[in-house]
Enzyme design. Structure first.
Site, PDB file in Angstrom:
ATOM      1  N   TYR A 159      -1.507  -0.437  10.383  1.00  0.00           N
ATOM      2  CA  TYR A 159      -1.602  -0.891   8.988  1.00  0.00           C
ATOM      3  C   TYR A 159      -0.418  -0.351   8.181  1.00  0.00           C
ATOM      4  O   TYR A 159       0.217  -1.081   7.419  1.00  0.00           O
ATOM      5  CB  TYR A 159      -2.934  -0.393   8.426  1.00  0.00           C
ATOM      6  CG  TYR A 159      -3.159  -0.682   6.965  1.00  0.00           C
ATOM      7  CD1 TYR A 159      -3.555  -1.944   6.543  1.00  0.00           C
ATOM      8  CD2 TYR A 159      -3.005   0.324   6.003  1.00  0.00           C
ATOM      9  CE1 TYR A 159      -3.783  -2.198   5.192  1.00  0.00           C
ATOM     10  CE2 TYR A 159      -3.234   0.069   4.674  1.00  0.00           C
ATOM     11  CZ  TYR A 159      -3.623  -1.192   4.263  1.00  0.00           C
ATOM     12  OH  TYR A 159      -3.841  -1.441   2.927  1.00  0.00           O
TER      13      TYR A 159
ATOM     14  N   SER B  63       0.866  -1.185   0.000  1.00  0.00           N
ATOM     15  CA  SER B  63       0.000   0.000   0.000  1.00  0.00           C
ATOM     16  C   SER B  63       0.900   1.230   0.000  1.00  0.00           C
ATOM     17  O   SER B  63       2.024   1.181   0.526  1.00  0.00           O
ATOM     18  CB  SER B  63      -0.867   0.028   1.267  1.00  0.00           C
ATOM     19  OG  SER B  63      -1.525   1.284   1.379  1.00  0.00           O
TER      20      SER B  63
ATOM     21  N   LYS C 151       2.447  -2.521   6.269  1.00  0.00           N
ATOM     22  CA  LYS C 151       2.685  -2.446   4.817  1.00  0.00           C
ATOM     23  C   LYS C 151       4.120  -2.024   4.507  1.00  0.00           C
ATOM     24  O   LYS C 151       4.665  -2.403   3.472  1.00  0.00           O
ATOM     25  CB  LYS C 151       1.664  -1.512   4.170  1.00  0.00           C
ATOM     26  CG  LYS C 151       0.239  -2.061   4.194  1.00  0.00           C
ATOM     27  CD  LYS C 151       0.098  -3.361   3.410  1.00  0.00           C
ATOM     28  CE  LYS C 151      -1.345  -3.844   3.331  1.00  0.00           C
ATOM     29  NZ  LYS C 151      -1.499  -5.066   2.521  1.00  0.00           N
TER      30      LYS C 151
END
Ligand code: NAP
Length: 255
Positions: free
Chosen positions: A161, A149, A165
């Protein structure tokens, strides 16, 4: 060396796509099939997966739907031999399954959320890659794509998150370096904000959307199908000299 449009062909290849039941994973699974691959799709819930497998079969390719929680190593240990048994090999692995169960900021985030994100996004991704890489080593090579991402490049409002990533991007580099000797290429594909169920809390929120669009030169949310070209490039011989790379597909947001 002659280059022809065939360099993008995935004819005769077998692909395994995690999180293949909807969103980006579904678009990539169907996209790989359109370029000639037989595609196994996996996620936790079989019903949606079966529909994707049927769509792929409708394109004249072989397909299979297998329910797997990619964060559970014993389920990975069942999945990989099953694909090898049914299809004889695994040429392409797309590690697309990912999660973010919380909008909490770093000051509030709880251990449970941390564990759930890291367990799937990093630990599951690592161990399914390892299991498939062992198959690829035995068969003389293969190709792995991690769906990362832009949040792994620049921090966004999903703190853990983002950290996961960033790890996914490093996992592509580490694996590319260590597995080149087995003729395995490993790259990451980093989407920006893309219209899926996963990101609905972001693109459905006027303020968050406006903020994101201010930072996105193309001024729109991406569609899952817009990830397909990059995935086919990375999965095919068109990228035969590319490994350890992160291909950003984000309307320019990470510039
Ligand atoms: N959408 C975006 O804006 C965006 C941006 C950058 C990166 N990404 C990344 O793109 C990837 C796909 O996301 P998406 O937006 O397409 O999400 P999505 O539409 O919600 O799809 C997620 C997929 O992952 C599967 N999945 C979830 N947990 C799983 C688990 N534990 N084991 C196996 N499969 C699991 C889901 O199926 P089941 O529920 O059946 O398990 C589903 O197939 C993720 O890695 C995400 O981080 C998305």
């Amino acid at each position: 060396m002659d280059i022809s449009p065939d360099v993008f062909s995935l004819s005769g290849k077998v692909a395994l796509v995690t999180g293949g039941s909807r969103g980006i994973g579904k678009a990539i699974a169907v996209g790989l099939a359109r370029f000639g691959a037989d595609v196994v799709v996996t996620s936790r819930k079989l019903e949606e997966l079966e529909e994707v497998a049927a769509e792929i079969k409708g394109l004249g390719r072989r397909s299979m739907a297998v329910a797997t929680h990619v964060g559970r190593l014993e389920e990975i240990d069942r999945l990989v031999p099953q694909v090898k048994e049914e299809f004889g090999k695994i040429d392409i692995l797309v590690n697309n399954a990912g999660t973010n169960p919380t909008m909490d900021q770093a000051i509030d985030i709880e251990e449970r959320a941390w564990d759930s994100i890291m367990n799937l996004n990093l630990k599951g991704l690592f161990f399914i890659s390892q299991a498939v890489a062992r198959v690829m080593r035995e068969q003389g090579g293969g190709n792995i794509i991690h769906v990362a991402s832009v949040a792994g490049i620049t921090p966004d409002i999903l703190p853990v998150y983002s950290i996961s990533k960033a790890g996914v991007i490093m996992a592509a580099k580490v694996m590319a370096q260590q597995w080149a000797t087995y003729n395995i290429r490993v790259n990451a594909l980093a989407p920006g904000l893309t219209r899926t169920r996963f990101s609905q809390a972001l693109w459905d929120n006027e303020d968050i959307l406006a903020g994101a669009m201010m930072l996105t030169p193309l001024r729109r949310v991406g569609e899952p199908e817009e990830m397909v070209g990059a995935a086919v490039f990375l999965a095919s011989d068109a990228s035969s000299y590319v490994t350890g790379h992160t291909l950003v597909v984000d309307g320019g947001s990470a510039i």
